[in-house]
Design an enzyme around this catalytic site. Sequence first.
Site, short mmCIF file in Angstrom:
data_model
loop_
_atom_site.label_atom_id
_atom_site.label_comp_id
_atom_site.label_asym_id
_atom_site.label_seq_id
_atom_site.Cartn_x
_atom_site.Cartn_y
_atom_site.Cartn_z
N CYS A 112 0.87 -1.18 0.00
CA CYS A 112 0.00 0.00 0.00
C CYS A 112 0.90 1.23 0.00
O CYS A 112 1.65 1.47 0.95
CB CYS A 112 -0.89 -0.06 1.23
SG CYS A 112 -2.03 1.31 1.35
N CYS A 119 -2.74 14.94 2.99
CA CYS A 119 -3.77 14.94 1.96
C CYS A 119 -4.57 16.22 2.11
O CYS A 119 -4.82 16.68 3.22
CB CYS A 119 -4.69 13.73 2.13
SG CYS A 119 -5.87 13.55 0.77
N CYS A 126 -10.95 10.17 7.94
CA CYS A 126 -9.62 9.66 7.58
C CYS A 126 -8.56 10.40 8.39
O CYS A 126 -8.56 11.63 8.44
CB CYS A 126 -9.37 9.87 6.09
SG CYS A 126 -7.74 9.32 5.56
N GLY A 172 -2.66 10.32 0.90
CA GLY A 172 -2.76 11.22 -0.25
C GLY A 172 -3.81 10.82 -1.27
O GLY A 172 -4.33 9.71 -1.25
N GLU A 173 -4.14 11.79 -2.14
CA GLU A 173 -5.08 11.55 -3.24
C GLU A 173 -4.24 11.42 -4.52
O GLU A 173 -3.72 12.42 -5.04
CB GLU A 173 -6.07 12.72 -3.34
CG GLU A 173 -6.89 12.75 -4.62
CD GLU A 173 -7.58 11.44 -4.96
OE1 GLU A 173 -8.23 10.85 -4.09
OE2 GLU A 173 -7.46 11.00 -6.12
N SER A 204 -6.57 4.23 -6.19
CA SER A 204 -7.80 4.52 -5.45
C SER A 204 -8.00 6.03 -5.39
O SER A 204 -7.08 6.77 -5.05
CB SER A 204 -7.69 3.94 -4.04
OG SER A 204 -8.85 4.24 -3.29
N SER A 226 -13.51 5.61 -3.82
CA SER A 226 -13.96 5.71 -2.43
C SER A 226 -15.33 6.36 -2.40
O SER A 226 -15.44 7.57 -2.51
CB SER A 226 -12.95 6.55 -1.64
OG SER A 226 -11.73 5.87 -1.58
N LEU A 227 -16.35 5.54 -2.25
CA LEU A 227 -17.72 6.06 -2.33
C LEU A 227 -18.26 6.43 -0.95
O LEU A 227 -18.60 7.57 -0.70
CB LEU A 227 -18.60 5.00 -3.01
CG LEU A 227 -19.99 5.46 -3.42
CD1 LEU A 227 -19.93 6.54 -4.48
CD2 LEU A 227 -20.81 4.27 -3.93
N HIS A 228 -18.38 5.46 -0.07
CA HIS A 228 -18.72 5.65 1.36
C HIS A 228 -20.14 6.12 1.64
O HIS A 228 -20.60 6.03 2.78
CB HIS A 228 -17.73 6.58 2.07
CG HIS A 228 -16.30 6.19 1.87
ND1 HIS A 228 -15.83 4.92 2.15
CD2 HIS A 228 -15.23 6.87 1.38
CE1 HIS A 228 -14.54 4.85 1.86
NE2 HIS A 228 -14.17 6.01 1.37
N ASN A 304 -11.81 2.10 10.76
CA ASN A 304 -10.69 1.98 11.69
C ASN A 304 -10.55 3.27 12.48
O ASN A 304 -10.25 4.31 11.91
CB ASN A 304 -9.39 1.71 10.92
CG ASN A 304 -9.43 0.35 10.26
OD1 ASN A 304 -9.70 -0.65 10.91
ND2 ASN A 304 -9.21 0.30 8.96
N CYS A 347 -6.40 0.77 7.02
CA CYS A 347 -6.89 1.86 6.15
C CYS A 347 -7.23 3.08 6.98
O CYS A 347 -7.94 2.99 7.98
CB CYS A 347 -8.18 1.47 5.45
SG CYS A 347 -8.07 0.03 4.47
N1 SAH Z 1 -7.33 9.37 -1.45
C1 SAH Z 1 -7.53 8.06 -2.02
C2 SAH Z 1 -6.53 7.08 -1.47
C3 SAH Z 1 -6.73 6.69 -0.02
S1 SAH Z 1 -7.20 5.05 -0.06
C4 SAH Z 1 -8.97 7.64 -1.82
O1 SAH Z 1 -9.70 8.36 -1.16
O2 SAH Z 1 -9.38 6.63 -2.36
C5 SAH Z 1 -7.61 4.66 1.50
C6 SAH Z 1 -9.00 4.05 1.62
O3 SAH Z 1 -9.28 3.91 3.01
C7 SAH Z 1 -10.06 4.99 1.07
O4 SAH Z 1 -11.15 4.27 0.55
C8 SAH Z 1 -10.45 5.72 2.30
O5 SAH Z 1 -11.69 6.34 2.15
C9 SAH Z 1 -10.45 4.62 3.33
N2 SAH Z 1 -10.34 5.11 4.69
C10 SAH Z 1 -9.87 6.31 5.10
N3 SAH Z 1 -9.95 6.42 6.44
C11 SAH Z 1 -10.45 5.27 6.89
C12 SAH Z 1 -10.73 4.76 8.19
N4 SAH Z 1 -10.48 5.49 9.28
N5 SAH Z 1 -11.22 3.52 8.30
C13 SAH Z 1 -11.44 2.77 7.19
N6 SAH Z 1 -11.19 3.19 5.95
C14 SAH Z 1 -10.71 4.42 5.79
#
Ligand code: SAH
Length: 376
Positions: A112, A119, A126, A172-173, A204, A226-228, A304, A347
């Site tokens: 990873c 970021c 996050c 980072g993005e 991602s 990353s939808l969420h 997390n 993550c």
């Molecule tokens: N900026 C990019 C790369 C980060 S990837 C992106 O947003 O996709 C990391 C992944 O973990 C993303 O899907 C992010 O949303 C998720 N993530 C971030 N914080 C988290 C947390 N506290 N618990 C679980 N997943 C998390």
Amino acid sequence: MNQVVVNPPKVNLLDFDRQGLRDFFTQIGEKPYRAEQVMKWIYHDLEDNFENMTDVGKALRAKLTEVCYIGAPKTLLDKAATDGTHKWLLGMDSGNAIETVYIPEPTRGTLCVSSQIGCALNCSFCSTGAQGFNRNLSTAEIIGQVWVAAKYLGNITHQNRRITNVVMMGMGEPLANFDNVVRAMRLMRDDLGFGLAAKRVTLSTAGMVPMLDQLSDAIDVSLAVSLHAANDELRTVLVPINKRYPIAELLAACQRWVARKPRTSITFEYTLMKGVNDQPEHARQLIKLMRKLPTCKVNLIPFNPFPGTRYERSDANDIRDFQTQLLNAGVLTMLRRTRGDDIDAACGQLAGQITDRTRRSADLRKRQDEGALHAS
Ligand code: SAH
């Protein structure tokens, strides 16, 4: 270090993809095929000393030593978790360090990788976002993470691979650092680099829509989004860039991606937070949305926690029910097992040491202090 100052400054060869390296060799008056010889030494043999490149002539070795170097980031700390996950803290400059994580599984090993120091997107759940932002990583600093981990793990490209997959899911993005990330991913994919297939290199993104189209033109890699949340109101709270690129635009970009790359699919990441986005109605919204992208998958990530966060992980039965609801509706849905959480390598837990240029880390510290007060 007691080094003679050279002018112009030495060039880091890790900053070049294959074409860039060939051009550089031409520039210094050498045959471009020599670049490929050196590239193989760098990425297959993980060699950073020109003197050990035995099939490169003595005169060229001396010239290379004079004008360039192979400079991977410096390991400040490495830590192993009880489940075999490994985390490196890598120094990027005097004020900044980032984290890289290796996750071994029975049939694969995933690295990873981070793309920025901190970021700028400020997703509310996050920890990297809460740490603020400093700068983009260079190509050398991105591919250097793979190089350091490969060397540590004894990775042998095309043979005994310890690193079978790379995900741009660290700090980072990645689409906000487009050129450097694409160049680094070219090196991951190149046969003379780490030789990984397109489905084994994943970028991602939180959904920088215009860059998604550019990415599909630039390189073949896999995509995670990353939808969420499947409604704009909630997604804007969790992923603020949704305000600029709302769900409908993001989905349209994903449909264009799938149409252009019919052999790849997109994974939608969905982090489950207790009482926030984990209820049956949220699953229904997600199912409706996934009907527009029937070949794509959902990856559920239990939240997390990190110090100072206002969110909690969903209950295990809510997570199970959410997954079952999606599966019953025919949506291919996986649950990501949490790995490496005893070393804060899961993550959203990657933090590193960031000299913040925004006000965000100060805000986080304030929340942490308030939390400590409430707890006492
Ligand atoms: N900026 C990019 C790369 C980060 S990837 C992106 O947003 O996709 C990391 C992944 O973990 C993303 O899907 C992010 O949303 C998720 N993530 C971030 N914080 C988290 C947390 N506290 N618990 C679980 N997943 C998390």
